[in-house]
Design an enzyme around this catalytic site. Structure first.
Site, mmCIF file in Angstrom:
data_model
loop_
_atom_site.group_PDB
_atom_site.id
_atom_site.type_symbol
_atom_site.label_atom_id
_atom_site.label_comp_id
_atom_site.label_asym_id
_atom_site.label_seq_id
_atom_site.Cartn_x
_atom_site.Cartn_y
_atom_site.Cartn_z
ATOM 1 C CG ASP A 16 -6.849 3.697 -0.421
ATOM 2 O OD1 ASP A 16 -7.740 3.457 0.407
ATOM 3 O OD2 ASP A 16 -6.848 3.228 -1.577
ATOM 4 N NE ARG A 20 -7.096 -1.779 1.186
ATOM 5 C CZ ARG A 20 -6.442 -1.137 0.219
ATOM 6 N NH1 ARG A 20 -5.521 -1.757 -0.482
ATOM 7 N NH2 ARG A 20 -6.720 0.120 -0.029
ATOM 8 C CD1 TRP A 21 -2.241 -0.489 9.443
ATOM 9 C CD2 TRP A 21 -3.905 -0.324 10.936
ATOM 10 N NE1 TRP A 21 -1.669 -0.355 10.682
ATOM 11 C CE2 TRP A 21 -2.676 -0.253 11.617
ATOM 12 C CE3 TRP A 21 -5.083 -0.237 11.680
ATOM 13 C CZ2 TRP A 21 -2.584 -0.096 13.001
ATOM 14 C CZ3 TRP A 21 -4.999 -0.090 13.059
ATOM 15 C CH2 TRP A 21 -3.762 -0.015 13.710
ATOM 16 N NE ARG A 29 -14.362 -0.081 6.283
ATOM 17 C CZ ARG A 29 -13.513 -0.046 5.252
ATOM 18 N NH1 ARG A 29 -12.901 -1.142 4.870
ATOM 19 N NH2 ARG A 29 -13.296 1.075 4.611
ATOM 20 C CG HIS A 33 -11.591 5.228 9.102
ATOM 21 N ND1 HIS A 33 -10.971 5.312 7.880
ATOM 22 C CD2 HIS A 33 -12.736 4.537 8.894
ATOM 23 C CE1 HIS A 33 -11.723 4.706 6.960
ATOM 24 N NE2 HIS A 33 -12.798 4.218 7.561
ATOM 25 C CB SER A 61 -13.920 10.792 -2.204
ATOM 26 O OG SER A 61 -14.594 9.570 -1.991
ATOM 27 C CG ASN A 64 -14.888 8.212 0.874
ATOM 28 O OD1 ASN A 64 -13.946 8.931 1.183
ATOM 29 N ND2 ASN A 64 -14.710 7.051 0.261
ATOM 30 N NE ARG A 67 -15.506 4.272 2.041
ATOM 31 C CZ ARG A 67 -14.249 4.022 2.347
ATOM 32 N NH1 ARG A 67 -13.890 3.875 3.607
ATOM 33 N NH2 ARG A 67 -13.334 3.928 1.419
ATOM 34 N NE ARG A 180 -5.183 5.177 -4.157
ATOM 35 C CZ ARG A 180 -6.395 5.330 -4.629
ATOM 36 N NH1 ARG A 180 -6.603 6.076 -5.678
ATOM 37 N NH2 ARG A 180 -7.423 4.735 -4.058
ATOM 38 C CD GLU A 199 7.618 14.048 -11.587
ATOM 39 O OE1 GLU A 199 7.810 12.827 -11.577
ATOM 40 O OE2 GLU A 199 7.750 14.745 -12.614
#
Ligand code: FPP
Length: 239
Positions: A16, A20-21, A29, A33, A61, A64, A67, A180, A199
């Protein structure tokens, strides 16, 4: 970095933070990706070298699909380029390529490329790269239930193991560790059934910045955890 402990057999990653990166850098955007795909290649490579049995990556997903269509189209293009370019590399590394999800929703030509990649790597013996495409855990469970109903199974025949064999992950080990990135602390419909005893590791790092070194640190952190699976004594593997 030297990893001396036990390597998780199956790691799942919710990759994820690509958007934002890019936004932080004033870039479109899609640049995020693109960088995200580069990161994935690096993590796939090190995972195979470390001897993981399965690496599951949440690439697209079911949610997604909502979008903007321009982003969906570009993501599909990136996926197509990735598969066309990398399938030889995966083959050479003895990696088995698999997908999970409602892949019939993907464009026809992508389904064709996926089939080719699966066929080409099916005889390999190394790590399984399990790419989640058009995937959501609830949808996977619902599709499994429908298959079971069609199989006319008697209730007493349905055990946890039988149910698992109707999921997209049939035959794969359950995940030991789920990572994540990007600071969000939720499961977002990823491997809902399979994650029962996984975990979890959450990091603020955005996916395009998630390096091999941080991945190794994550595994080191996992190696310190005590896994009891509801019992008192420590067990090593997930049931
Ligand atoms: C999340 O970023 C990432 C995705 C929606 C999936 C895209 C994944 C990749 C491009 C890697 C694919 C890997 C392979 C091997 C094909 P986001 O857009 O949700 O980020 P945001 O939350 O910052 O907006």
């Amino acid at each position: 970095m030297l990893l001396t402990g036990r390597i998780p057999r199956h790691i799942g990653i919710i990759m994820d933070g690509n958007g934002r990166w890019a936004e932080l850098r004033g870039l479109p955007r899609i640049e995020g990706h693109r960088q995200g795909v580069e990161r994935s290649k690096e993590i796939i490579e090190i995972s195979a070298e470390l001897g993981l049995k399965v690496l599951s990556l949440y690439a697209f997903s079911i949610e997604n699909w909502q979008r903007p269509s321009s982003e969906v189209t570009t993501l599909m293009k990136l996926l197509e380029l990735y598969l066309k370019k990398e399938i030889e590399v995966l083959s050479k590394k003895d990696i088995v390529f698999k997908t999970m999800g409602d892949t019939q929703r993907l464009p026809e030509h992508i389904q064709g490329i996926i089939r080719e990649a699966v066929d080409k790597t099916t005889a390999n013996r190394g790590m399984v790269l399990n790419l989640a495409l058009s995937y959501s855990g609830r949808n996977e469970i619902l599709r499994a239930v429908k298959k079971i109903l069609r199989a006319d199974m008697k209730p007493e025949e349905l055990t946890e193991d039988v149910f698992s064999s109707y999921l997209d992950t049939a035959g794969l080990l359950t995940p030991d560790l789920i990572i994540r990135t990007s600071g969000e602390m939720r499961i977002s419909n990823f491997l809902l059934w399979q994650a029962a005893y996984a975990e979890f590791y959450f990091t603020d790092t955005l996916w395009p910045d998630f390096t091999k070194d941080e991945f190794l640190l994550t595994i080191q952190d996992y190696q310190q955890r005590e896994r009891r699976f509801g019992a008192i004594s420590v067990r090593v593997d997930a049931p």
